[in-house]
Design a protein around this motif. Structure first.
Motif, PDB file in Angstrom:
ATOM      1  N   ASN A 152       0.852  -1.176   0.000  1.00  0.00           N
ATOM      2  CA  ASN A 152       0.000   0.000   0.000  1.00  0.00           C
ATOM      3  C   ASN A 152       0.897   1.239   0.000  1.00  0.00           C
ATOM      4  O   ASN A 152       1.742   1.403   0.881  1.00  0.00           O
ATOM      5  CB  ASN A 152      -0.894  -0.008   1.254  1.00  0.00           C
ATOM      6  CG  ASN A 152      -1.937   1.084   1.205  1.00  0.00           C
ATOM      7  OD1 ASN A 152      -1.832   2.037   0.439  1.00  0.00           O
ATOM      8  ND2 ASN A 152      -2.968   0.940   2.041  1.00  0.00           N
ATOM      9  N   LEU A 153       0.713   2.107  -1.000  1.00  0.00           N
ATOM     10  CA  LEU A 153       1.567   3.289  -1.126  1.00  0.00           C
ATOM     11  C   LEU A 153       0.945   4.519  -0.484  1.00  0.00           C
ATOM     12  O   LEU A 153       1.273   5.640  -0.839  1.00  0.00           O
ATOM     13  CB  LEU A 153       1.844   3.562  -2.611  1.00  0.00           C
ATOM     14  CG  LEU A 153       2.565   2.437  -3.363  1.00  0.00           C
ATOM     15  CD1 LEU A 153       2.671   2.768  -4.841  1.00  0.00           C
ATOM     16  CD2 LEU A 153       3.948   2.201  -2.768  1.00  0.00           C
ATOM     17  N   VAL A 154       0.039   4.299   0.487  1.00  0.00           N
ATOM     18  CA  VAL A 154      -0.649   5.429   1.107  1.00  0.00           C
ATOM     19  C   VAL A 154       0.332   6.393   1.770  1.00  0.00           C
ATOM     20  O   VAL A 154       0.047   7.582   1.928  1.00  0.00           O
ATOM     21  CB  VAL A 154      -1.694   4.928   2.133  1.00  0.00           C
ATOM     22  CG1 VAL A 154      -1.002   4.279   3.332  1.00  0.00           C
ATOM     23  CG2 VAL A 154      -2.599   6.055   2.586  1.00  0.00           C
ATOM     24  N   ASN A 155       1.510   5.899   2.163  1.00  0.00           N
ATOM     25  CA  ASN A 155       2.495   6.758   2.820  1.00  0.00           C
ATOM     26  C   ASN A 155       3.325   7.570   1.836  1.00  0.00           C
ATOM     27  O   ASN A 155       4.211   8.310   2.252  1.00  0.00           O
ATOM     28  CB  ASN A 155       3.442   5.912   3.689  1.00  0.00           C
ATOM     29  CG  ASN A 155       2.727   5.355   4.907  1.00  0.00           C
ATOM     30  OD1 ASN A 155       1.733   5.924   5.365  1.00  0.00           O
ATOM     31  ND2 ASN A 155       3.212   4.246   5.429  1.00  0.00           N
ATOM     32  N   LEU A 156       3.059   7.416   0.542  1.00  0.00           N
ATOM     33  CA  LEU A 156       3.839   8.142  -0.466  1.00  0.00           C
ATOM     34  C   LEU A 156       2.926   8.918  -1.415  1.00  0.00           C
ATOM     35  O   LEU A 156       3.046   8.810  -2.644  1.00  0.00           O
ATOM     36  CB  LEU A 156       4.710   7.156  -1.264  1.00  0.00           C
ATOM     37  CG  LEU A 156       5.715   6.319  -0.468  1.00  0.00           C
ATOM     38  CD1 LEU A 156       6.401   5.309  -1.376  1.00  0.00           C
ATOM     39  CD2 LEU A 156       6.752   7.215   0.215  1.00  0.00           C
ATOM     40  N   PRO A 157       2.033   9.743  -0.899  1.00  0.00           N
ATOM     41  CA  PRO A 157       1.104  10.458  -1.793  1.00  0.00           C
ATOM     42  C   PRO A 157       1.812  11.462  -2.694  1.00  0.00           C
ATOM     43  O   PRO A 157       1.402  11.667  -3.841  1.00  0.00           O
ATOM     44  CB  PRO A 157       0.147  11.153  -0.824  1.00  0.00           C
ATOM     45  CG  PRO A 157       0.940  11.321   0.437  1.00  0.00           C
ATOM     46  CD  PRO A 157       1.810  10.099   0.515  1.00  0.00           C
ATOM     47  N   LEU A 158       2.859  12.110  -2.199  1.00  0.00           N
ATOM     48  CA  LEU A 158       3.530  13.139  -3.000  1.00  0.00           C
ATOM     49  C   LEU A 158       4.353  12.516  -4.121  1.00  0.00           C
ATOM     50  O   LEU A 158       4.383  13.030  -5.242  1.00  0.00           O
ATOM     51  CB  LEU A 158       4.414  14.003  -2.097  1.00  0.00           C
ATOM     52  CG  LEU A 158       3.673  14.745  -0.981  1.00  0.00           C
ATOM     53  CD1 LEU A 158       4.642  15.557  -0.130  1.00  0.00           C
ATOM     54  CD2 LEU A 158       2.581  15.636  -1.546  1.00  0.00           C
ATOM     55  N   ILE A 159       5.025  11.396  -3.816  1.00  0.00           N
ATOM     56  CA  ILE A 159       5.766  10.692  -4.866  1.00  0.00           C
ATOM     57  C   ILE A 159       4.798  10.167  -5.922  1.00  0.00           C
ATOM     58  O   ILE A 159       5.066  10.247  -7.124  1.00  0.00           O
ATOM     59  CB  ILE A 159       6.608   9.548  -4.262  1.00  0.00           C
ATOM     60  CG1 ILE A 159       7.832  10.134  -3.529  1.00  0.00           C
ATOM     61  CG2 ILE A 159       7.063   8.568  -5.341  1.00  0.00           C
ATOM     62  CD1 ILE A 159       8.727   9.104  -2.858  1.00  0.00           C
ATOM     63  N   SER A 160       3.652   9.652  -5.489  1.00  0.00           N
ATOM     64  CA  SER A 160       2.669   9.142  -6.443  1.00  0.00           C
ATOM     65  C   SER A 160       2.145  10.254  -7.342  1.00  0.00           C
ATOM     66  O   SER A 160       2.015  10.072  -8.563  1.00  0.00           O
ATOM     67  CB  SER A 160       1.505   8.492  -5.690  1.00  0.00           C
ATOM     68  OG  SER A 160       1.961   7.409  -4.898  1.00  0.00           O
ATOM     69  N   SER A 161       1.856  11.424  -6.755  1.00  0.00           N
ATOM     70  CA  SER A 161       1.391  12.566  -7.558  1.00  0.00           C
ATOM     71  C   SER A 161       2.469  13.024  -8.520  1.00  0.00           C
ATOM     72  O   SER A 161       2.194  13.334  -9.686  1.00  0.00           O
ATOM     73  CB  SER A 161       0.983  13.719  -6.636  1.00  0.00           C
ATOM     74  OG  SER A 161      -0.125  13.368  -5.844  1.00  0.00           O
ATOM     75  N   TRP A 162       3.700  13.083  -8.025  1.00  0.00           N
ATOM     76  CA  TRP A 162       4.826  13.483  -8.894  1.00  0.00           C
ATOM     77  C   TRP A 162       4.974  12.499 -10.053  1.00  0.00           C
ATOM     78  O   TRP A 162       5.152  12.911 -11.207  1.00  0.00           O
ATOM     79  CB  TRP A 162       6.115  13.532  -8.062  1.00  0.00           C
ATOM     80  CG  TRP A 162       7.355  13.609  -8.892  1.00  0.00           C
ATOM     81  CD1 TRP A 162       7.925  14.729  -9.417  1.00  0.00           C
ATOM     82  CD2 TRP A 162       8.173  12.508  -9.318  1.00  0.00           C
ATOM     83  NE1 TRP A 162       9.047  14.394 -10.151  1.00  0.00           N
ATOM     84  CE2 TRP A 162       9.214  13.046 -10.102  1.00  0.00           C
ATOM     85  CE3 TRP A 162       8.129  11.123  -9.111  1.00  0.00           C
ATOM     86  CZ2 TRP A 162      10.203  12.239 -10.672  1.00  0.00           C
ATOM     87  CZ3 TRP A 162       9.098  10.327  -9.685  1.00  0.00           C
ATOM     88  CH2 TRP A 162      10.118  10.879 -10.457  1.00  0.00           C
ATOM     89  N   TYR A 163       4.874  11.209  -9.775  1.00  0.00           N
ATOM     90  CA  TYR A 163       5.027  10.176 -10.807  1.00  0.00           C
ATOM     91  C   TYR A 163       3.961  10.340 -11.895  1.00  0.00           C
ATOM     92  O   TYR A 163       4.255  10.232 -13.092  1.00  0.00           O
ATOM     93  CB  TYR A 163       4.934   8.803 -10.145  1.00  0.00           C
ATOM     94  CG  TYR A 163       5.053   7.620 -11.078  1.00  0.00           C
ATOM     95  CD1 TYR A 163       6.287   7.215 -11.570  1.00  0.00           C
ATOM     96  CD2 TYR A 163       3.925   6.890 -11.455  1.00  0.00           C
ATOM     97  CE1 TYR A 163       6.403   6.111 -12.415  1.00  0.00           C
ATOM     98  CE2 TYR A 163       4.017   5.791 -12.284  1.00  0.00           C
ATOM     99  CZ  TYR A 163       5.268   5.410 -12.761  1.00  0.00           C
ATOM    100  OH  TYR A 163       5.370   4.323 -13.602  1.00  0.00           O
ATOM    101  N   ARG A 164       2.729  10.624 -11.481  1.00  0.00           N
ATOM    102  CA  ARG A 164       1.661  10.840 -12.468  1.00  0.00           C
ATOM    103  C   ARG A 164       1.912  12.117 -13.262  1.00  0.00           C
ATOM    104  O   ARG A 164       1.707  12.166 -14.472  1.00  0.00           O
ATOM    105  CB  ARG A 164       0.295  10.926 -11.770  1.00  0.00           C
ATOM    106  CG  ARG A 164      -0.188   9.616 -11.182  1.00  0.00           C
ATOM    107  CD  ARG A 164      -1.669   9.680 -10.823  1.00  0.00           C
ATOM    108  NE  ARG A 164      -1.982  10.820  -9.962  1.00  0.00           N
ATOM    109  CZ  ARG A 164      -1.832  10.817  -8.651  1.00  0.00           C
ATOM    110  NH1 ARG A 164      -1.334   9.750  -8.041  1.00  0.00           N
ATOM    111  NH2 ARG A 164      -2.154  11.875  -7.935  1.00  0.00           N
TER     112      ARG A 164
END
Length: 626
Positions: free
Chosen positions: A300-312
């Motif tokens: 679960n990548l819930v702890n990495l919301p900013l990295i996930s947004s950056w990746y998108r």
């Protein structure tokens, strides 16, 4: 498009292939940048780190339009064999660029030189062209992008299932960095525009730019989901070569009167802030592999919301999806994640202390006398050895002009002082060197030391290592004018030089660089002749902690040692004599600590004052012999 660009050879390490990436990740990053820039200027060689690797295995999933060849390490040019890969060298030349950041910056510059219409490629170097320019030893950001993140992802992918349970601390550090306020050169203006948006009740949340893959953006096209935050508007206006809307550019009078301290902070859009840079292209292959592996493991990548947004968000940049397709990277479509403050707090607590910036108070109060007294009470005082050859000098008038430092852009007085400094170093090296020795001039700058040594000692080989490209090019021009054939040049941070050598030399190596040079010499069991400089820039780093020697560690704290370092810089000629004397004593104590640390490795080290002492306010010189 310019057709007369000389071919250069790019050497990349190859250990194995995992999923859609070539390892080490530095190689995948380099290939991804070549694809993004659509650069065909380099002949690419893969250098296997293991035993035999078949051509088909290696080249199967590489960018199809790149000319890729296999070569063994022993077949590399001699100058490249001394460097960690990646490395670039002109065919049959002795000028090598090594290390990820240096090589990537060079690829970008060469792409733009060959086709000046590719301004978007040049923009990857960021404001003032400084993105990833600072070396990893002094820049935490360069270290994170160039070293820590690639290594952390490689360990994550190759580690045992137990080891891969936790998110690597360096990934958590990147997540936290993406949450820090953005600082840009026109910070005030954009923050006022953001305040005006907020006052107008505009939607200022950083949006997700679409969960599903969008068509590749082309210059001049606007995304079907236009950015709804000011930061995204600014970032994508620059990417699409558009002006920001007039309504945004105009500021109301009450906005102009607002204090800077009352302005809202800017949010990250890309890795370094608002603008897409080479740092994003370095991180994307690494984070992509981490996310792919995490997804396979059901994490679960819930702890990495900013990295996930950056990746998108990075996927929406023109050219990124096309480059990913060339490199067979199947980019993921991640859902939007929202992390609660409590979860984010737990994440930050997971980042170990050694990854944090050194937060010790650097605003020291008081002078150096209590620290000096404390050392004296323990029998420690600055001590200098007699100069072994105080009157030794080169006959500068008989040397070609290209040998003299006066060839550079400096006044006559400064050129004279530089000659006096060189007399001291060259005298020491001359006494140590024997025919066939390899001498390395670290932090060589424009080559003042290395060129003199190469000219005066034709039976020795001399290597100049310098991070600043223009300085090293000037050095090579001087060498070419002299027709020297016993000299080579490496543009790299010191850590990327891995060759063996006999003597290391450095004139005015700044701050921690002196300790880096000493470490290289100790590792190679090489003699060294070093003149330190910029004591005030000394501070704890990931690799170096102060004091250096056991004797000093038992007596002084880090803060007390830093007081000595700060006052060691108080030696300028315009200062009162008494203050200069204290500065010289502090210099001697800091260097005594370094000398004793080297002697713990079975070295004999002398600290000598250059002759004449007026040749430089920083006139200490180490001579170390294993």
């Amino acid at each position: 498009m310019k057709d007369n660009v000389a071919e250069e050879h790019l050497y990349l390490a190859f250990s194995h292939q995992y999923s859609d990436s070539i390892f080490p990740l530095h190689t995948s990053i380099s290939l991804f940048l070549l694809s993004y820039c659509d650069c065909k200027l380099f002949k690419v060689f893969l250098v296997p780190t293991g035993e035999d690797v078949g051509d088909q295995c290696v080249t199967k999933n590489l960018a199809g339009d790149l000319d890729v060849h296999l070569i063994s390490r022993c077949q590399l040019p001699v100058v490249v064999q001394s460097c960690s890969l990646p490395a670039v060298v002109m065919k049959d030349d002795k000028f090598c660029r090594a290390g990820l950041s240096v090589v990537l910056r060079h690829i970008i510059q060469k792409t733009f030189e060959a086709d000046p219409s590719k301004k978007d490629v040049l923009a990857l170097l960021g404001f003032k062209k400084t993105c990833l320019k600072a070396c990893a030893e002094v820049s935490q950001w360069t270290r994170l992008c160039e070293i820590s993140i690639p290594l952390a992802v490689e360990r994550f992918l190759t580690g045992s299932p137990e080891h891969c349970q936790a998110i690597p601390p360096d990934i958590l550090l990147l997540e936290r960095k993406l949450g820090e306020p953005v600082r840009v050169h026109n910070d005030d203006k954009i923050r006022r525009q953001k305040l005006q948006q907020q006052k107008a009740g505009a939607n200022i949340g950083v949006p997700v730019l679409g969960e599903e893959a969008a068509e590749e953006l082309k210059p001049g096209e606007v995304h079907e989901h236009p950015p709804s935050s000011l930061e995204l508007s600014v970032a994508f206006s620059k990417l699409l070569a558009q002006e920001a809307p007039d309504a945004i550019n105009r500021e109301a009078p009450h906005i102009r009167r607002t204090k800077t301290s009352d302005l809202p902070l800017l949010d990250h859009v890309f890795a370094e802030g608002l603008y897409f840079t080479v740092a994003d292209l370095v991180l994307l292959p690494c984070i992509h592999q981490f996310l792919v592996s995490s997804k396979k493991q059901g994490k679960n990548l819930v702890n990495l919301p900013l990295i996930s947004s950056w990746y998108r968000r990075v996927q929406e940049v023109p050219g990124v999806k096309k480059a990913a397709g060339k490199c067979n990277m199947e980019l993921l479509q991640l859902p939007e994640l929202v992390s609660s403050p409590k979860e984010q707090l737990q994440d930050s607590a997971s980042v170990p202390d050694e990854l944090e910036e050194d937060n010790e108070d650097s605003n020291f109060i008081g002078g150096p006398r209590p620290t000096m007294t404390k050392l004296m009470e323990n029998g420690i005082e600055a001590k200098f050895s007699p100069h072994p050859y105080p009157s030794w000098t080169l006959d500068w008038t008989s040397l070609p002009s290209a040998v003299s430092p006066g060839e550079g852009k400096m006044s006559r007085d400064r050129a004279l002082r530089k000659q006096q400094q060189l007399n001291n170093l060259v005298a020491a090296v001359t006494k140590l060197a024997k025919p066939g020795d390899l001498i390395v001039d670290f932090c060589s700058g424009g080559g003042h030391v290395g060129i003199v040594l190469a000219y005066m000692m034709p039976s020795c080989q001399v290597v100049l290592i310098e991070n600043k490209e223009l300085s090293l090019i000037r050095a090579k021009d001087r060498s070419d004018e002299l027709g020297l054939n016993n000299i080579s040049f490496i543009q790299a941070n010191l850590d990327y030089f891995i060759g063996t050598f006999n003597i290391g030399v450095a004139l005015h190596a700044c701050g921690v660089a002196t300790d880096m040079v000493i470490e290289h010499c100790l590792r190679a069991r090489a003699a060294f002749v070093i003149s330190p400089c910029c004591y005030g820039f000394i501070q704890n780093t990931v690799k170096f902690k102060y004091p250096r020697s056991h004797q000093f560690k038992e007596i002084l704290s880090y803060k007390e040692h830093m007081i000595l370092c700060r006052f060691a810089d108080q030696t300028a000629v315009q200062l009162p004599p008494e203050r200069r004397l204290i500065g010289k004593q502090c210099m001697g104590l800091v260097d005594l600590d370094r000398a004793w640390a080297a002697e713990e490795h079975n070295y004999s080290v002398q600290i000598i004052s250059m002759e004449p002492e007026s040749c430089s306010p920083k006139n200490n010189m180490f001579v170390g012999i294993p």
